[in-house]
Motif scaffolding. Sequence first.
Motif, PDB file in Angstrom:
ATOM      1  N   GLY A 172      31.917  -8.702 -20.096  1.00 34.00           N
ATOM      2  CA  GLY A 172      32.348  -7.384 -20.501  1.00 34.00           C
ATOM      3  C   GLY A 172      32.280  -6.494 -19.262  1.00 34.00           C
ATOM      4  O   GLY A 172      31.407  -6.668 -18.412  1.00 34.00           O
ATOM      5  N   CYS A 173      33.223  -5.549 -19.144  1.00 32.90           N
ATOM      6  CA  CYS A 173      33.309  -4.741 -17.920  1.00 32.90           C
ATOM      7  C   CYS A 173      33.289  -3.258 -18.297  1.00 32.90           C
ATOM      8  O   CYS A 173      33.887  -2.858 -19.300  1.00 32.90           O
ATOM      9  CB  CYS A 173      34.612  -5.100 -17.209  1.00 32.90           C
ATOM     10  N   ALA A 174      32.583  -2.452 -17.494  1.00 27.97           N
ATOM     11  CA  ALA A 174      32.363  -1.041 -17.856  1.00 27.97           C
ATOM     12  C   ALA A 174      33.135  -0.081 -16.962  1.00 27.97           C
ATOM     13  O   ALA A 174      33.194  -0.261 -15.740  1.00 27.97           O
ATOM     14  CB  ALA A 174      30.865  -0.731 -17.765  1.00 27.97           C
ATOM     15  N   ASP A 175      33.694   0.953 -17.597  1.00 31.21           N
ATOM     16  CA  ASP A 175      34.285   2.090 -16.895  1.00 31.21           C
ATOM     17  C   ASP A 175      33.194   3.163 -16.898  1.00 31.21           C
ATOM     18  O   ASP A 175      32.719   3.552 -17.974  1.00 31.21           O
ATOM     19  CB  ASP A 175      35.516   2.546 -17.693  1.00 31.21           C
ATOM     20  N   ILE A 176      32.787   3.620 -15.728  1.00 30.88           N
ATOM     21  CA  ILE A 176      31.565   4.441 -15.681  1.00 30.88           C
ATOM     22  C   ILE A 176      31.734   5.736 -14.893  1.00 30.88           C
ATOM     23  O   ILE A 176      32.683   5.888 -14.133  1.00 30.88           O
ATOM     24  CB  ILE A 176      30.411   3.642 -15.013  1.00 30.88           C
ATOM     25  N   GLU A 177      30.784   6.632 -15.084  1.00 31.47           N
ATOM     26  CA  GLU A 177      30.636   7.749 -14.135  1.00 31.47           C
ATOM     27  C   GLU A 177      29.138   7.952 -13.872  1.00 31.47           C
ATOM     28  O   GLU A 177      28.309   7.609 -14.716  1.00 31.47           O
ATOM     29  CB  GLU A 177      31.329   9.023 -14.618  1.00 31.47           C
ATOM     30  N   PRO A 178      28.787   8.480 -12.684  1.00 36.71           N
ATOM     31  CA  PRO A 178      27.373   8.572 -12.326  1.00 36.71           C
ATOM     32  C   PRO A 178      26.609   9.601 -13.169  1.00 36.71           C
ATOM     33  O   PRO A 178      27.216  10.477 -13.781  1.00 36.71           O
ATOM     34  CB  PRO A 178      27.394   8.996 -10.854  1.00 36.71           C
ATOM     35  N   THR A 179      25.288   9.469 -13.183  1.00 41.12           N
ATOM     36  CA  THR A 179      24.429  10.508 -13.783  1.00 41.12           C
ATOM     37  C   THR A 179      23.520  11.027 -12.669  1.00 41.12           C
ATOM     38  O   THR A 179      23.671  10.626 -11.500  1.00 41.12           O
ATOM     39  CB  THR A 179      23.534   9.939 -14.911  1.00 41.12           C
ATOM     40  N   ASP A 180      22.527  11.833 -13.026  1.00 38.49           N
ATOM     41  CA  ASP A 180      21.609  12.357 -12.004  1.00 38.49           C
ATOM     42  C   ASP A 180      20.555  11.320 -11.588  1.00 38.49           C
ATOM     43  O   ASP A 180      19.750  11.590 -10.705  1.00 38.49           O
ATOM     44  CB  ASP A 180      20.949  13.656 -12.502  1.00 38.49           C
ATOM     45  N   GLU A 181      20.546  10.149 -12.218  1.00 33.76           N
ATOM     46  CA  GLU A 181      19.605   9.096 -11.808  1.00 33.76           C
ATOM     47  C   GLU A 181      20.409   7.967 -11.163  1.00 33.76           C
ATOM     48  O   GLU A 181      21.412   7.501 -11.738  1.00 33.76           O
ATOM     49  CB  GLU A 181      18.847   8.548 -13.020  1.00 33.76           C
ATOM     50  N   ALA A 182      19.923   7.484 -10.015  1.00 29.92           N
ATOM     51  CA  ALA A 182      20.724   6.548  -9.222  1.00 29.92           C
ATOM     52  C   ALA A 182      21.072   5.255  -9.967  1.00 29.92           C
ATOM     53  O   ALA A 182      22.166   4.722  -9.808  1.00 29.92           O
ATOM     54  CB  ALA A 182      19.983   6.217  -7.927  1.00 29.92           C
ATOM     55  N   ASP A 183      20.145   4.752 -10.789  1.00 30.97           N
ATOM     56  CA  ASP A 183      20.413   3.469 -11.455  1.00 30.97           C
ATOM     57  C   ASP A 183      20.979   3.618 -12.860  1.00 30.97           C
ATOM     58  O   ASP A 183      21.122   2.633 -13.588  1.00 30.97           O
ATOM     59  CB  ASP A 183      19.135   2.615 -11.504  1.00 30.97           C
ATOM     60  N   VAL A 184      21.303   4.854 -13.256  1.00 28.66           N
ATOM     61  CA  VAL A 184      21.826   5.072 -14.610  1.00 28.66           C
ATOM     62  C   VAL A 184      23.252   5.637 -14.525  1.00 28.66           C
ATOM     63  O   VAL A 184      23.510   6.553 -13.750  1.00 28.66           O
ATOM     64  CB  VAL A 184      20.927   6.055 -15.407  1.00 28.66           C
ATOM     65  N   VAL A 185      24.160   5.053 -15.310  1.00 30.77           N
ATOM     66  CA  VAL A 185      25.545   5.551 -15.344  1.00 30.77           C
ATOM     67  C   VAL A 185      25.931   5.840 -16.793  1.00 30.77           C
ATOM     68  O   VAL A 185      25.368   5.256 -17.724  1.00 30.77           O
ATOM     69  CB  VAL A 185      26.534   4.520 -14.739  1.00 30.77           C
ATOM     70  N   THR A 186      26.884   6.739 -16.944  1.00 29.51           N
ATOM     71  CA  THR A 186      27.453   6.972 -18.278  1.00 29.51           C
ATOM     72  C   THR A 186      28.614   6.006 -18.454  1.00 29.51           C
ATOM     73  O   THR A 186      29.457   5.872 -17.561  1.00 29.51           O
ATOM     74  CB  THR A 186      27.973   8.430 -18.392  1.00 29.51           C
ATOM     75  N   ILE A 187      28.650   5.346 -19.596  1.00 28.77           N
ATOM     76  CA  ILE A 187      29.756   4.412 -19.847  1.00 28.77           C
ATOM     77  C   ILE A 187      30.840   5.145 -20.631  1.00 28.77           C
ATOM     78  O   ILE A 187      30.602   5.637 -21.733  1.00 28.77           O
ATOM     79  CB  ILE A 187      29.249   3.157 -20.598  1.00 28.77           C
ATOM     80  N   LYS A 188      32.025   5.206 -20.006  1.00 28.23           N
ATOM     81  CA  LYS A 188      33.151   5.885 -20.671  1.00 28.23           C
ATOM     82  C   LYS A 188      33.949   4.913 -21.516  1.00 28.23           C
ATOM     83  O   LYS A 188      34.609   5.274 -22.478  1.00 28.23           O
ATOM     84  CB  LYS A 188      34.065   6.510 -19.612  1.00 28.23           C
ATOM     85  N   GLY A 189      33.940   3.639 -21.106  1.00 34.91           N
ATOM     86  CA  GLY A 189      34.698   2.638 -21.849  1.00 34.91           C
ATOM     87  C   GLY A 189      34.253   1.247 -21.457  1.00 34.91           C
ATOM     88  O   GLY A 189      33.581   1.065 -20.423  1.00 34.91           O
ATOM     89  N   LEU A 190      34.597   0.272 -22.293  1.00 39.21           N
ATOM     90  CA  LEU A 190      34.217  -1.125 -22.029  1.00 39.21           C
ATOM     91  C   LEU A 190      35.383  -2.036 -22.399  1.00 39.21           C
ATOM     92  O   LEU A 190      36.090  -1.778 -23.384  1.00 39.21           O
ATOM     93  CB  LEU A 190      33.007  -1.523 -22.883  1.00 39.21           C
ATOM     94  N   VAL A 191      35.567  -3.070 -21.641  1.00 37.15           N
ATOM     95  CA  VAL A 191      36.612  -4.059 -21.952  1.00 37.15           C
ATOM     96  C   VAL A 191      35.977  -5.436 -21.904  1.00 37.15           C
ATOM     97  O   VAL A 191      35.270  -5.761 -20.938  1.00 37.15           O
ATOM     98  CB  VAL A 191      37.753  -4.062 -20.899  1.00 37.15           C
ATOM     99  N   GLU A 192      36.210  -6.244 -22.917  1.00 35.40           N
ATOM    100  CA  GLU A 192      35.657  -7.592 -22.926  1.00 35.40           C
ATOM    101  C   GLU A 192      36.543  -8.529 -22.107  1.00 35.40           C
ATOM    102  O   GLU A 192      37.735  -8.643 -22.352  1.00 35.40           O
ATOM    103  CB  GLU A 192      35.529  -8.095 -24.383  1.00 35.40           C
ATOM    104  N   LYS A 193      35.958  -9.148 -21.113  1.00 33.90           N
ATOM    105  CA  LYS A 193      36.581 -10.181 -20.287  1.00 33.90           C
ATOM    106  C   LYS A 193      38.005  -9.823 -19.817  1.00 33.90           C
ATOM    107  O   LYS A 193      38.969 -10.504 -20.152  1.00 33.90           O
ATOM    108  CB  LYS A 193      36.574 -11.508 -21.043  1.00 33.90           C
ATOM    109  N   PRO A 194      38.125  -8.729 -19.057  1.00 33.27           N
ATOM    110  CA  PRO A 194      39.457  -8.345 -18.556  1.00 33.27           C
ATOM    111  C   PRO A 194      39.859  -9.220 -17.370  1.00 33.27           C
ATOM    112  O   PRO A 194      38.997  -9.822 -16.720  1.00 33.27           O
ATOM    113  CB  PRO A 194      39.237  -6.899 -18.075  1.00 33.27           C
ATOM    114  N   SER A 195      41.153  -9.262 -17.082  1.00 29.79           N
ATOM    115  CA  SER A 195      41.587  -9.907 -15.838  1.00 29.79           C
ATOM    116  C   SER A 195      41.174  -8.990 -14.686  1.00 29.79           C
ATOM    117  O   SER A 195      40.908  -7.796 -14.897  1.00 29.79           O
ATOM    118  CB  SER A 195      43.105 -10.098 -15.845  1.00 29.79           C
ATOM    119  N   ALA A 196      41.150  -9.526 -13.465  1.00 29.86           N
ATOM    120  CA  ALA A 196      40.723  -8.721 -12.313  1.00 29.86           C
ATOM    121  C   ALA A 196      41.596  -7.471 -12.189  1.00 29.86           C
ATOM    122  O   ALA A 196      41.110  -6.382 -11.856  1.00 29.86           O
ATOM    123  CB  ALA A 196      40.776  -9.557 -11.051  1.00 29.86           C
ATOM    124  N   SER A 197      42.894  -7.594 -12.501  1.00 38.96           N
ATOM    125  CA  SER A 197      43.773  -6.442 -12.324  1.00 38.96           C
ATOM    126  C   SER A 197      43.570  -5.382 -13.422  1.00 38.96           C
ATOM    127  O   SER A 197      43.804  -4.202 -13.192  1.00 38.96           O
ATOM    128  CB  SER A 197      45.232  -6.901 -12.279  1.00 38.96           C
TER     129      SER A 197
END
Length: 296
Positions: A172-197
């Motif tokens: 599964g692959c995540a579309d993200i944006e950063p938060t105020d903590e370096a190791d934490v991101v907000t997930i805007k969307g997820l796709v299960e097993k996408p092609s590289a493109s």
Amino acid sequence: MTTPTIKAVIPAAGLGTRFLPATKAMPKEMLPVVDKPAIQYVVEEAVGAGIDDILVIIGRNKNALANHFDRVTELEHTLEQKGDHGKLARVNETSALADIHFVRQGDPKGLGHAVLRARRHVGKETFAVMLGDDLIDARDPLLSRMIDVSLSRSATVVALMEVDPSQIHLYGCADIEPTDEADVVTIKGLVEKPSASEAPSNLAIIGRYVLKPEIFDVLEQTPPGKGGEIQLTDALEELAGDSEIAGPVLGVVFTGRRYDTGDRLDYLKSSIQLALDRDDLGPQLGDWIKQLAPML
Ligand code: G1P
């Protein structure tokens, strides 16, 4: 601070076809990694994060799993009589680890469906889902960090790790944006097993999740997705798109040591890496590998 009310769910009902014939009569979670079945590492990781109640979702061949975490009185008796306390302790450690429960998945309709089977056991609490293909090194605590983030931000939390773009179609692959903590991101969307493109990033879901009970209602409504299976990723995508349902979906980006046991080559590499790290096996195995290497 973690809380003892968190339970863990370990889906272990997959068919393990990549390891046939070893998995013909045995679940793949019972394959030994050095001298412990893969699932024991996962249970130990849960215990290390303060979890003492674990539900394993099982498929066929459940007996080996249930037996592994049960007492074996005849064996204990024999070892006791021999005075072999070292081996006795190794036998007993699995039955004393945690309170372990089992439920059958029934139809194998995918990871989302397996998680839904935990509904009654989990009730209305936040819970962890841990997949046995990914082993996380005990020196790099990921789950306790995810639990902290979930509880402090009232969020659903998914473990993410950067992978080579050529490998993203396995995750599964995540579309993200950063938060105020370096190791934490907000997930805007997820796709299960996408092609590289098609992949929105090279951040892959690795098999650790801290979920809120609202996920169950979403899973009930999730239609079959990739591979005709009910995908946990699709239910999380639904949550990520509407924070009214259960608050935000966040990712904890893991940079520690992870051992992938999902296919044969990675499984062999994981076994060797973990054995090399052990005091009782590492030095001799390392010497042997050095001798072997020039001959390859
Ligand atoms: C599952 C999930 C996937 C995740 C992966 C992690 O896939 O569906 O989103 O990235 O576990 O191991 P599976 O490997 O079971 O096909």
